[in-house]
Design an enzyme around this catalytic site. Structure first.
Site, PDB file in Angstrom:
ATOM      1  N   ARG A 127       9.912   8.167   0.525  1.00 55.71           N
ATOM      2  CA  ARG A 127       9.714   6.773   0.809  1.00 55.71           C
ATOM      3  C   ARG A 127      10.568   6.050   0.757  1.00 55.71           C
ATOM      4  O   ARG A 127      10.802   5.373   1.102  1.00 55.71           O
ATOM      5  CB  ARG A 127       8.118   6.712  -0.604  1.00 55.71           C
ATOM      6  CG  ARG A 127       7.452   7.490  -0.752  1.00 55.71           C
ATOM      7  CD  ARG A 127       6.067   7.320   0.082  1.00 55.71           C
ATOM      8  NE  ARG A 127       6.279   7.719   1.411  1.00 55.71           N
ATOM      9  CZ  ARG A 127       6.295   8.981   2.025  1.00 55.71           C
ATOM     10  NH1 ARG A 127       6.638  10.006   1.292  1.00 55.71           N
ATOM     11  NH2 ARG A 127       6.353   9.153   3.622  1.00 55.71           N
TER      12      ARG A 127
ATOM     13  N   TYR B 164       9.078  11.119  -2.690  1.00 56.04           N
ATOM     14  CA  TYR B 164       9.549   9.633  -3.403  1.00 56.04           C
ATOM     15  C   TYR B 164      10.861   9.451  -2.599  1.00 56.04           C
ATOM     16  O   TYR B 164      11.393   7.993  -2.191  1.00 56.04           O
ATOM     17  CB  TYR B 164       9.860   9.544  -4.875  1.00 56.04           C
ATOM     18  CG  TYR B 164       8.394   9.000  -5.089  1.00 56.04           C
ATOM     19  CD1 TYR B 164       8.001   8.093  -5.565  1.00 56.04           C
ATOM     20  CD2 TYR B 164       7.580  10.195  -6.360  1.00 56.04           C
ATOM     21  CE1 TYR B 164       6.464   7.660  -5.467  1.00 56.04           C
ATOM     22  CE2 TYR B 164       6.386   9.979  -6.443  1.00 56.04           C
ATOM     23  CZ  TYR B 164       5.819   8.642  -6.265  1.00 56.04           C
ATOM     24  OH  TYR B 164       4.836   8.186  -6.763  1.00 56.04           O
TER      25      TYR B 164
ATOM     26  N   HIS C  70       4.703  -2.543 -11.225  1.00 56.45           N
ATOM     27  CA  HIS C  70       4.151  -0.842 -10.309  1.00 56.45           C
ATOM     28  C   HIS C  70       5.706  -0.089 -10.880  1.00 56.45           C
ATOM     29  O   HIS C  70       5.702   1.242 -10.174  1.00 56.45           O
ATOM     30  CB  HIS C  70       3.717  -0.450  -9.972  1.00 56.45           C
ATOM     31  CG  HIS C  70       2.419  -0.897 -10.368  1.00 56.45           C
ATOM     32  ND1 HIS C  70       1.238  -1.404  -8.959  1.00 56.45           N
ATOM     33  CD2 HIS C  70       1.919  -1.415 -10.536  1.00 56.45           C
ATOM     34  CE1 HIS C  70       0.218  -2.249  -9.921  1.00 56.45           C
ATOM     35  NE2 HIS C  70       1.052  -1.916 -10.940  1.00 56.45           N
TER      36      HIS C  70
ATOM     37  N   VAL D 221       6.647  -1.392  -4.448  1.00 58.51           N
ATOM     38  CA  VAL D 221       7.726  -0.852  -5.446  1.00 58.51           C
ATOM     39  C   VAL D 221       8.887  -0.765  -4.264  1.00 58.51           C
ATOM     40  O   VAL D 221       9.956  -0.385  -5.066  1.00 58.51           O
ATOM     41  CB  VAL D 221       7.702   0.977  -5.911  1.00 58.51           C
ATOM     42  CG1 VAL D 221       6.587   0.245  -6.870  1.00 58.51           C
ATOM     43  CG2 VAL D 221       6.924   1.420  -4.651  1.00 58.51           C
TER      44      VAL D 221
ATOM     45  N   SER E  67      -5.209  -6.024  -2.451  1.00 61.37           N
ATOM     46  CA  SER E  67      -7.336  -6.019  -2.015  1.00 61.37           C
ATOM     47  C   SER E  67      -7.778  -6.425  -3.566  1.00 61.37           C
ATOM     48  O   SER E  67      -9.188  -6.540  -4.432  1.00 61.37           O
ATOM     49  CB  SER E  67      -7.648  -4.786  -1.851  1.00 61.37           C
ATOM     50  OG  SER E  67      -7.167  -4.053  -3.667  1.00 61.37           O
TER      51      SER E  67
ATOM     52  N   GLY F 101      -1.461 -10.421   0.119  1.00 59.48           N
ATOM     53  CA  GLY F 101      -1.850  -8.747   0.362  1.00 59.48           C
ATOM     54  C   GLY F 101      -2.436  -8.239  -1.086  1.00 59.48           C
ATOM     55  O   GLY F 101      -1.268  -6.744  -0.514  1.00 59.48           O
TER      56      GLY F 101
END
Length: 232
Positions: free
Chosen positions: A58, A55, A106, A90, A174, A172
Site C-alpha cells: 500500500r 502495508y 486512523h 492514512v 459514506s 468523500g
C-alpha cells in the site's frame, strides 16, 4: 479580521480520484484479503509477515500517487479560512497538497509504531517495514494504523475541533465508519454544513445542510466557490 474556522472531514472518496483504492468497493475484501486479516490486532498476531507485506505494498503504491484538485483546493482555502482537515485516510495526500493542519483519525501510512509501546511512533524513510525492524525497546515495528477493534485516540481532539467550526464539510465518506461518522453531531446547529459525495449517505436532517452529489474534485470546487463568496 479573524478567519472563520473551516473544519473538513475527508474519507476514502477524496483519495480514490488520486488512484488510491478503498477496501469497501470490493465487498469487504481489500486487495484480495479479508479485511480482518490485515487490519486487526488478531490478524497481526496471526500473521505478521502478511500484514507487513500488505502495508508495504500500500505504501509503495501510495508513494506514486499525487494529490488531486480536491486536496489542492482545500490547501488553497487556507488563504481565506482557518482550515483544519480531519481525515479518515492514512495517505499523505493532504500534506503533499500543502494543507498545514491535518489530523489523521486512523493513523498514517508513512509512519511506523512500536508493538510494545504505542507512544513510540517513527517517520519512515522508505516504503518498507521488515520483520526484525524494531523500536528502541527491541519490539517489532508495526504499521501506524488504527485497526478494527482498537481505540481511536484522535477522536477527542477531532470532536473539539468540530465543536469550534464556523463551517463544516464532509467530503468523500459514506459516514458509515464510527466514531468518525458521529463528528457531525458535534457541530453547532447554526453553522453551514456541506456533504459532498456522489453517493450521498442517508443522514438525519440537519439545519443548514447543503448536499452536493458529486465526486470530491468537482464537489470541493463548488463548495469552495460558495463559501469564499459568502463567508470569507
Amino acid at each position: 479580521m479573524k478567519k472563520k474556522k473551516l473544519v473538513v472531514l475527508t474519507g476514502a472518496g477524496i483519495s480514490v480520484e488520486s488512484g488510491i483504492s478503498t477496501f469497501r468497493d470490493a465487498g469487504g475484501l481489500w486487495e484480495g484479503h479479508d479485511i480482518m486479516e490485515v487490519a486487526s490486532p488478531e490478524g497481526w498476531r496471526k500473521n505478521q509477515d502478511l500484514v507487513l507485506d500488505f502495508y508495504n505494498q500500500r505504501r509503495k503504491q501510495a508513494a506514486t500517487c499525487e494529490p488531486n484538485s480536491a486536496h489542492k483546493e482545500l490547501a488553497r482555502l487556507e488563504k481565506f479560512f482557518d482550515v483544519h482537515i480531519i481525515t479518515q485516510n492514512v495517505d499523505n495526500l493532504h500534506e503533499k497538497a500543502g494543507s498545514t493542519k491535518v489530523l489523521h483519525l486512523h493513523g498514517e501510512l508513512f509512519k511506523s509504531q512500536s508493538t510494545l509501546d504505542p507512544s513510540l511512533i517513527y517517520e519512515m524513510d522508505g516504503w518498507e517495514i521488515k520483520k526484525g525492524d524494531t523500536c528502541e525497546k527491541g519490539s517489532q515495528l508495526r504499521p501506524f494504523i488504527v485497526w478494527f477493534g482498537e481505540m481511536v485516540p484522535m477522536i477527542e481532539p477531532a470532536a473539539e475541533l468540530t465543536e469550534e467550526a464556523d463551517i463544516f464539510a464532509v467530503i468523500g465518506t459514506s459516514l458509515a465508519v464510527y466514531p468518525a461518522a458521529g463528528l457531525i453531531e458535534y457541530t453547532k446547529t447554526t453553522i453551514p454544513k456541506y456533504l459532498i459525495d456522489p453517493h450521498l449517505p442517508t443522514t438525519r436532517s440537519y439545519l443548514n445542510l447543503r448536499k452536493i452529489p458529486e465526486k470530491a474534485t468537482l464537489g470541493t470546487l463548488l463548495m469552495s466557490e460558495e463559501i469564499t463568496r459568502l463567508y470569507a
